[in-house]
Design an enzyme around this catalytic site. Structure first.
Site, PDB file in Angstrom:
ATOM      1  N   ARG A  77       9.297 -82.310  14.127  1.00 28.15           N
ATOM      2  CA  ARG A  77       8.985 -81.241  13.187  1.00 28.15           C
ATOM      3  C   ARG A  77       7.481 -81.052  13.233  1.00 28.15           C
ATOM      4  O   ARG A  77       6.723 -82.024  13.378  1.00 28.15           O
ATOM      5  CB  ARG A  77       9.417 -81.611  11.771  1.00 28.15           C
ATOM      6  CG  ARG A  77       9.296 -80.455  10.790  1.00 28.15           C
ATOM      7  CD  ARG A  77       9.568 -80.942   9.405  1.00 28.15           C
ATOM      8  NE  ARG A  77       9.666 -79.858   8.458  1.00 28.15           N
ATOM      9  CZ  ARG A  77      10.810 -79.307   8.076  1.00 28.15           C
ATOM     10  NH1 ARG A  77      11.948 -79.714   8.570  1.00 28.15           N
ATOM     11  NH2 ARG A  77      10.811 -78.361   7.177  1.00 28.15           N
ATOM     12  N   ARG A 132      14.337 -84.755   3.751  1.00 19.47           N
ATOM     13  CA  ARG A 132      15.769 -84.544   3.961  1.00 19.47           C
ATOM     14  C   ARG A 132      16.115 -84.461   5.453  1.00 19.47           C
ATOM     15  O   ARG A 132      17.022 -85.117   5.929  1.00 19.47           O
ATOM     16  CB  ARG A 132      16.196 -83.247   3.256  1.00 19.47           C
ATOM     17  CG  ARG A 132      17.680 -83.081   3.080  1.00 19.47           C
ATOM     18  CD  ARG A 132      17.980 -81.691   2.533  1.00 19.47           C
ATOM     19  NE  ARG A 132      16.941 -81.269   1.590  1.00 19.47           N
ATOM     20  CZ  ARG A 132      17.006 -81.451   0.284  1.00 19.47           C
ATOM     21  NH1 ARG A 132      18.059 -82.022  -0.238  1.00 19.47           N
ATOM     22  NH2 ARG A 132      16.032 -81.039  -0.506  1.00 19.47           N
ATOM     23  N   THR A 133      15.358 -83.660   6.171  1.00 27.01           N
ATOM     24  CA  THR A 133      15.643 -83.485   7.596  1.00 27.01           C
ATOM     25  C   THR A 133      15.449 -84.798   8.349  1.00 27.01           C
ATOM     26  O   THR A 133      16.268 -85.199   9.171  1.00 27.01           O
ATOM     27  CB  THR A 133      14.722 -82.400   8.193  1.00 27.01           C
ATOM     28  OG1 THR A 133      14.919 -81.192   7.464  1.00 27.01           O
ATOM     29  CG2 THR A 133      15.019 -82.154   9.659  1.00 27.01           C
ATOM     30  N   LYS A 147      -7.051 -87.324  15.304  1.00 21.62           N
ATOM     31  CA  LYS A 147      -8.265 -87.606  16.083  1.00 21.62           C
ATOM     32  C   LYS A 147      -8.591 -86.473  17.030  1.00 21.62           C
ATOM     33  O   LYS A 147      -9.565 -86.542  17.768  1.00 21.62           O
ATOM     34  CB  LYS A 147      -8.076 -88.900  16.880  1.00 21.62           C
ATOM     35  CG  LYS A 147      -7.814 -90.127  16.035  1.00 21.62           C
ATOM     36  CD  LYS A 147      -7.559 -91.336  16.928  1.00 21.62           C
ATOM     37  CE  LYS A 147      -7.004 -92.500  16.117  1.00 21.62           C
ATOM     38  NZ  LYS A 147      -6.279 -93.453  16.950  1.00 21.62           N
ATOM     39  N   HIS A 152      14.829 -73.676  12.696  1.00 21.84           N
ATOM     40  CA  HIS A 152      15.288 -74.966  12.184  1.00 21.84           C
ATOM     41  C   HIS A 152      16.763 -75.053  12.565  1.00 21.84           C
ATOM     42  O   HIS A 152      17.641 -74.991  11.709  1.00 21.84           O
ATOM     43  CB  HIS A 152      15.091 -74.997  10.659  1.00 21.84           C
ATOM     44  CG  HIS A 152      15.265 -76.343  10.044  1.00 21.84           C
ATOM     45  ND1 HIS A 152      15.467 -77.486  10.784  1.00 21.84           N
ATOM     46  CD2 HIS A 152      15.293 -76.734   8.742  1.00 21.84           C
ATOM     47  CE1 HIS A 152      15.600 -78.516   9.959  1.00 21.84           C
ATOM     48  NE2 HIS A 152      15.503 -78.084   8.726  1.00 21.84           N
TER      49      HIS A 152
END
Lengths: 316, 152
Positions: free
Chosen positions: A109, A59-60, A88, A137
């Site tokens: 994020r 959604r974000t 890695k 957020h």
């Protein structure tokens, strides 16, 4: 807004809601309203925006990427950490150094708390936090503020009830903190084990915000302008306990008969069963509009961060 | 009213006195992190006033600045620092809490980004609350001071 005034968000990192002043919040809300009415201007033309999702969040990510594209920007990036050099063993510091040399801004994020703050210190371009672990957020809070403004016509002097999981829900923490600029009255409806954390309550007390715990949803429905519902996670309770709790924190249409006509129900989604589907058909349901508003709020945020002057605000 | 000195006097250096009994070894470990070659004498559970006990630490050849002393403040908020030159106390000051701690403590939040990146930890001291809290610059969580001092 005065003519040719540099907007205070220009080239600013958006890491935490506490980094944003009342003026910043009002600017974003105002511009989001304008963009929703008349569509966004080409504020990201010729700009390359990195969308770096070290952890998946559909959604974000989709709403940010929609916002960037509607503003005329182009995107580079990845939608989860699985195929990046992080796997890695590259440090986030090195990844951000590299990405910051390619892109004009970074939306990110990350599963770890503090990742966006660190990235903002490393990057030469603005960093927009799309969620850092359980911490912040801010764009969710901005879309919540815009939605509240849109449905109430103001952010000032509102009564808001927060319902459900107030302990672990970063959404309610940030929204409560942001609303403190606007003289709110808060009602908290939560099981004892999921009360607001002490540090949030301390912050409210320090800012002189009135809040009260009430034991059931029915008690607050008639008092509030906004009912902000959140999900109580089943796995935090044994089944019998959950049944008992659910009965007290689930909203049904018949509970809304005493509500003010303009009272709106918000929810950050996804919902499970804390809002009965029969609420969807009432005039109070506003959570799907809220989700849609995520794009407008993010368009406004990205435009302000990437442009010194926003025409719409000068002539608004 | 001269008492027998439990720990031998030093010519030049720093004496940290009135450390709460039990915290001396924590402070010693901080000193060793800063300078593993420091010549240190430690007194534990020494008599202090009436029936109380205290720890005391003498560091030879290193004259503490107030900044050096500040990082000990969480362990011994009421300790005093004596700067010794030529066997004389030249300066005496209480340990004071700094506004922030940089690169000293690990973040108690195991999911904080500071654990996996090459950065110095940073904590802001919130003195206005009791017990004192430290707020992590990165993950923004606040922790009471005992979380930092419990295990040294």
């Amino acid at each position: 807004m005065g003519l040719c005034m540099t907007n205070p968000l220009y080239r600013k990192d958006i890491v935490s809601i506490s980094d944003l002043s009342k003026t910043d919040l009002e600017l974003i809300v105002k511009l989001a309203s304008i963009f929703k009415k008349q569509g966004p201007g080409p504020y990201l033309q010729q700009k390359v925006i990195a969308s770096c999702f070290f952890e998946a969040s559909t959604r974000t990510r989709l709403s940010f990427e929609t916002a960037v594209q509607r503003l005329g920007g182009s995107l580079i990036g990845f939608s989860d950490g699985a195929n990046t050099s992080t796997k890695k063993g590259e440090t986030l510091t090195d990844s951000i150094h590299m990405i910051s040399s390619y892109a004009d801004a970074i939306i990110m994020r990350h599963p770890r708390e503090g990742a966006a703050r660190l990235a903002a210190e490393v990057a030469d371009v603005p960093v927009i936090n799309g969620g850092d672990g359980a911490n912040q957020h801010p764009s969710q809070t901005l879309l919540d503020l815009f939605t509240i403004f849109e449905c109430q016509g103001t952010l000032d002097n509102l009564s808001i009830a927060f319902v459900g999981d107030l302990k672990y829900g970063r959404t309610v923490h940030s929204l409560a903190q942001a609303m403190c600029h606007f003289n709110p009255t808060f009602y908290f409806v939560a099981p004892d084990v999921l009360k607001m954390p002490g540090y949030i309550e301390d912050g409210l007390v320090a800012q002189g915000v009135t809040f009260e715990y009430v034991s059931s949803l029915e008690e607050v429905v008639e008092k509030v302008d906004v009912l902000y519902m959140t999900r109580v996670q089943k796995e935090r309770f044994d089944p019998t306990e959950y049944m008992h709790i659910a009965s007290r924190y689930v909203l049904t249409a018949d509970m809304l008969s005493s509500a003010k006509p303009d009272m709106k129900v918000l929810h950050p989604l996804p919902r499970v069963d804390e809002i009965h589907p029969d609420v969807d058909r009432t005039r109070h349901a506003y959570y799907f509009t809220q989700a849609e508003n995520g794009v407008y709020a993010r368009e406004a945020l990205m435009s302000l961060v990437m442009n010194e002057v926003i025409e719409e605000l000068e002539y608004a | 009213m001269r008492e027998t000195m439990a720990v031998e006097a030093i010519e030049n250096g720093t004496v940290i006195d009135h450390i709460p009994a039990g915290q001396g070894l924590n402070i010693l470990s901080r000193i060793q992190v800063r300078n593993s070659q420091a010549r240190v004498t430690v007194g534990l559970n020494l008599r202090s006033g009436g029936n109380g006990t205290k720890d005391i630490i003498k560091v030879e050849g290193w004259l503490f600045s107030e900044f050096d002393a500040a990082e000990m403040a969480l362990y011994a908020p009421n300790a005093t620092v004596n700067i010794i030159e030529d066997y004389q106390v030249r300066k005496k000051f209480p340990i004071g809490l700094p506004a922030e701690f940089t690169g000293i403590f690990d973040c108690p939040n195991s999911n904080c980004i500071s654990h996996t990146e090459p950065v110095a930890t940073r904590f802001y001291v919130r003195e206005q609350v009791r017990p004192i809290q430290l707020t992590c610059h990165f993950c923004e969580r606040s922790f009471t001071d005992s979380l930092f001092t419990r295990n040294g």
